[in-house]
Design a protein around this motif. Sequence first.
Motif, PDB file in Angstrom:
ATOM      1  N   GLU A  26     -17.275  -0.689 -16.852  1.00 40.72           N
ATOM      2  CA  GLU A  26     -17.839  -1.236 -15.620  1.00 40.72           C
ATOM      3  C   GLU A  26     -16.876  -1.215 -14.429  1.00 40.72           C
ATOM      4  O   GLU A  26     -17.281  -0.839 -13.318  1.00 40.72           O
ATOM      5  CB  GLU A  26     -18.360  -2.655 -15.859  1.00 40.72           C
ATOM      6  CG  GLU A  26     -19.038  -3.245 -14.632  1.00 40.72           C
ATOM      7  CD  GLU A  26     -19.716  -4.569 -14.918  1.00 40.72           C
ATOM      8  OE1 GLU A  26     -19.743  -5.420 -14.003  1.00 40.72           O
ATOM      9  OE2 GLU A  26     -20.219  -4.761 -16.047  1.00 40.72           O
ATOM     10  N   PRO A  27     -15.598  -1.602 -14.576  1.00 46.19           N
ATOM     11  CA  PRO A  27     -14.702  -1.549 -13.407  1.00 46.19           C
ATOM     12  C   PRO A  27     -14.598  -0.145 -12.803  1.00 46.19           C
ATOM     13  O   PRO A  27     -14.600   0.007 -11.573  1.00 46.19           O
ATOM     14  CB  PRO A  27     -13.358  -2.023 -13.977  1.00 46.19           C
ATOM     15  CG  PRO A  27     -13.719  -2.865 -15.142  1.00 46.19           C
ATOM     16  CD  PRO A  27     -14.925  -2.217 -15.748  1.00 46.19           C
ATOM     17  N   SER A  28     -14.518   0.880 -13.655  1.00 45.66           N
ATOM     18  CA  SER A  28     -14.426   2.251 -13.142  1.00 45.66           C
ATOM     19  C   SER A  28     -15.722   2.653 -12.443  1.00 45.66           C
ATOM     20  O   SER A  28     -15.697   3.308 -11.391  1.00 45.66           O
ATOM     21  CB  SER A  28     -14.132   3.224 -14.286  1.00 45.66           C
ATOM     22  OG  SER A  28     -12.880   2.940 -14.876  1.00 45.66           O
ATOM     23  N   ARG A  48     -17.928   0.609 -11.030  1.00 45.82           N
ATOM     24  CA  ARG A  48     -18.045  -0.178  -9.800  1.00 45.82           C
ATOM     25  C   ARG A  48     -17.158   0.418  -8.695  1.00 45.82           C
ATOM     26  O   ARG A  48     -17.585   0.516  -7.527  1.00 45.82           O
ATOM     27  CB  ARG A  48     -17.649  -1.628 -10.089  1.00 45.82           C
ATOM     28  CG  ARG A  48     -17.923  -2.611  -8.969  1.00 45.82           C
ATOM     29  CD  ARG A  48     -17.564  -4.032  -9.410  1.00 45.82           C
ATOM     30  NE  ARG A  48     -18.420  -4.475 -10.497  1.00 45.82           N
ATOM     31  CZ  ARG A  48     -19.614  -5.048 -10.309  1.00 45.82           C
ATOM     32  NH1 ARG A  48     -20.065  -5.242  -9.075  1.00 45.82           N
ATOM     33  NH2 ARG A  48     -20.327  -5.448 -11.346  1.00 45.82           N
ATOM     34  N   ASP A  49     -15.964   0.830  -9.044  1.00 46.93           N
ATOM     35  CA  ASP A  49     -15.054   1.414  -8.069  1.00 46.93           C
ATOM     36  C   ASP A  49     -15.607   2.720  -7.511  1.00 46.93           C
ATOM     37  O   ASP A  49     -15.555   2.961  -6.293  1.00 46.93           O
ATOM     38  CB  ASP A  49     -13.690   1.655  -8.722  1.00 46.93           C
ATOM     39  CG  ASP A  49     -12.663   2.167  -7.736  1.00 46.93           C
ATOM     40  OD1 ASP A  49     -12.382   1.482  -6.743  1.00 46.93           O
ATOM     41  OD2 ASP A  49     -12.140   3.281  -7.959  1.00 46.93           O
ATOM     42  N   ALA A  50     -16.182   3.558  -8.384  1.00 49.81           N
ATOM     43  CA  ALA A  50     -16.737   4.835  -7.934  1.00 49.81           C
ATOM     44  C   ALA A  50     -17.931   4.625  -7.001  1.00 49.81           C
ATOM     45  O   ALA A  50     -18.075   5.320  -5.991  1.00 49.81           O
ATOM     46  CB  ALA A  50     -17.157   5.672  -9.144  1.00 49.81           C
ATOM     47  N   ARG A  57     -18.549   1.964  -5.103  1.00 48.67           N
ATOM     48  CA  ARG A  57     -18.094   1.392  -3.836  1.00 48.67           C
ATOM     49  C   ARG A  57     -17.480   2.441  -2.925  1.00 48.67           C
ATOM     50  O   ARG A  57     -17.577   2.349  -1.699  1.00 48.67           O
ATOM     51  CB  ARG A  57     -17.089   0.279  -4.099  1.00 48.67           C
ATOM     52  CG  ARG A  57     -17.723  -1.024  -4.583  1.00 48.67           C
ATOM     53  CD  ARG A  57     -16.681  -2.052  -4.939  1.00 48.67           C
ATOM     54  NE  ARG A  57     -17.290  -3.343  -5.248  1.00 48.67           N
ATOM     55  CZ  ARG A  57     -16.642  -4.372  -5.769  1.00 48.67           C
ATOM     56  NH1 ARG A  57     -15.342  -4.250  -6.047  1.00 48.67           N
ATOM     57  NH2 ARG A  57     -17.261  -5.501  -6.027  1.00 48.67           N
ATOM     58  N   LYS A  58     -16.845   3.432  -3.518  1.00 48.10           N
ATOM     59  CA  LYS A  58     -16.270   4.504  -2.709  1.00 48.10           C
ATOM     60  C   LYS A  58     -17.346   5.439  -2.155  1.00 48.10           C
ATOM     61  O   LYS A  58     -17.174   6.017  -1.078  1.00 48.10           O
ATOM     62  CB  LYS A  58     -15.269   5.304  -3.545  1.00 48.10           C
ATOM     63  CG  LYS A  58     -13.982   4.555  -3.863  1.00 48.10           C
ATOM     64  CD  LYS A  58     -13.050   5.414  -4.704  1.00 48.10           C
ATOM     65  CE  LYS A  58     -11.754   4.667  -5.013  1.00 48.10           C
ATOM     66  NZ  LYS A  58     -10.846   5.481  -5.864  1.00 48.10           N
ATOM     67  N   GLN A  91     -22.336   2.571   0.814  1.00 48.48           N
ATOM     68  CA  GLN A  91     -22.029   1.493   1.744  1.00 48.48           C
ATOM     69  C   GLN A  91     -23.053   0.361   1.668  1.00 48.48           C
ATOM     70  O   GLN A  91     -22.703  -0.805   1.789  1.00 48.48           O
ATOM     71  CB  GLN A  91     -21.995   2.034   3.185  1.00 48.48           C
ATOM     72  CG  GLN A  91     -20.951   3.103   3.416  1.00 48.48           C
ATOM     73  CD  GLN A  91     -19.544   2.584   3.249  1.00 48.48           C
ATOM     74  OE1 GLN A  91     -19.253   1.454   3.629  1.00 48.48           O
ATOM     75  NE2 GLN A  91     -18.672   3.397   2.688  1.00 48.48           N
ATOM     76  N   ARG A 127     -20.279  10.656 -13.210  1.00 49.34           N
ATOM     77  CA  ARG A 127     -19.976  11.311 -11.930  1.00 49.34           C
ATOM     78  C   ARG A 127     -21.030  12.368 -11.599  1.00 49.34           C
ATOM     79  O   ARG A 127     -21.399  12.538 -10.426  1.00 49.34           O
ATOM     80  CB  ARG A 127     -18.572  11.919 -11.978  1.00 49.34           C
ATOM     81  CG  ARG A 127     -17.451  10.877 -11.870  1.00 49.34           C
ATOM     82  CD  ARG A 127     -16.099  11.530 -11.686  1.00 49.34           C
ATOM     83  NE  ARG A 127     -15.653  12.175 -12.908  1.00 49.34           N
ATOM     84  CZ  ARG A 127     -14.918  11.586 -13.829  1.00 49.34           C
ATOM     85  NH1 ARG A 127     -14.554  10.327 -13.669  1.00 49.34           N
ATOM     86  NH2 ARG A 127     -14.532  12.241 -14.914  1.00 49.34           N
TER      87      ARG A 127
END
Length: 283
Positions: A42-44, A46-48, A50-51, A54, A131
């Motif tokens: 999940e952290p990975s 969520r980070d992807a 957010r990048k 918007q 991805r």
Amino acid sequence: MTAFAHQRFEYSWGSVTWEIRSVNHRYLELSFKLPENWRQLEPSLRDALRKALQRGKVECALRVQLQNQEQSLQLNDKLASQILEAANGLKAHIAHTAPVNILELLRWPGVLEPQSLDNDTLSKQLLEGFRNALDEHLATRQREGEALAGLIEQRLESINKIVADIREKMPVIVIAQRDKLQQRIADLNTELDPSRLEAEVALIAQKADVDEELDRLDTHVTEVRRVLKKGGANGRRLDFFMQELNREANTLSSKAVVAESTQAAVELKVLIEQMREQIQNIE
């Protein structure tokens, strides 16, 4: 902001399905539906997201189906080689040694064992699949954004035509109002000081003067087009311009002195509201 992506991947160990959905939202809100064994991703994820995004309410779901690992066996090549080397070494010292039986070798503890899955490798494959799904999701949003930009451009063109039509007709409207006032005075069969008549006509012209509002409408339309052409995450900026356009349309309506200009103001407000609804789908 509205989009959907579905990607399915097949591997030797099983299959993976990724789904990414997004709908309109004022801010970026993320939610995940992951198997308990893969919560660490999940952290990975969520980070992807957010990048890449918007705005929008985004839901990301993962389904993993593993094959029956009890039927999948893996040969320990290193251990088997060591056993064969030891057996061949014994042959050199013992004259009547029986040849090595392959089946007996496979029964040796640790030579043939259930195949285990490497979590690090699986995690990399799962993230790679995500991805790909995210790329599809972004492409879908891009196509929808281009379609929405075309619809907004059509309404901007209609607004330009209405503004040009009002600008052209306003001198005629003021003259018609002056003639109407003079006719009313004539019907009353009374004399009116010419200077007073001119003052009344000037007051009508002042109340009906909408040049400033028309200029601002043109300016806002030009700015909306510039923002659309620029691209990027400009949904909030576009929404602001919709508010400004609506403000000018309301002022036009309040200054309307004939039914024709009132109708034009109503048409402007309808077009602006249509654009505002579409802009809610733009990041």
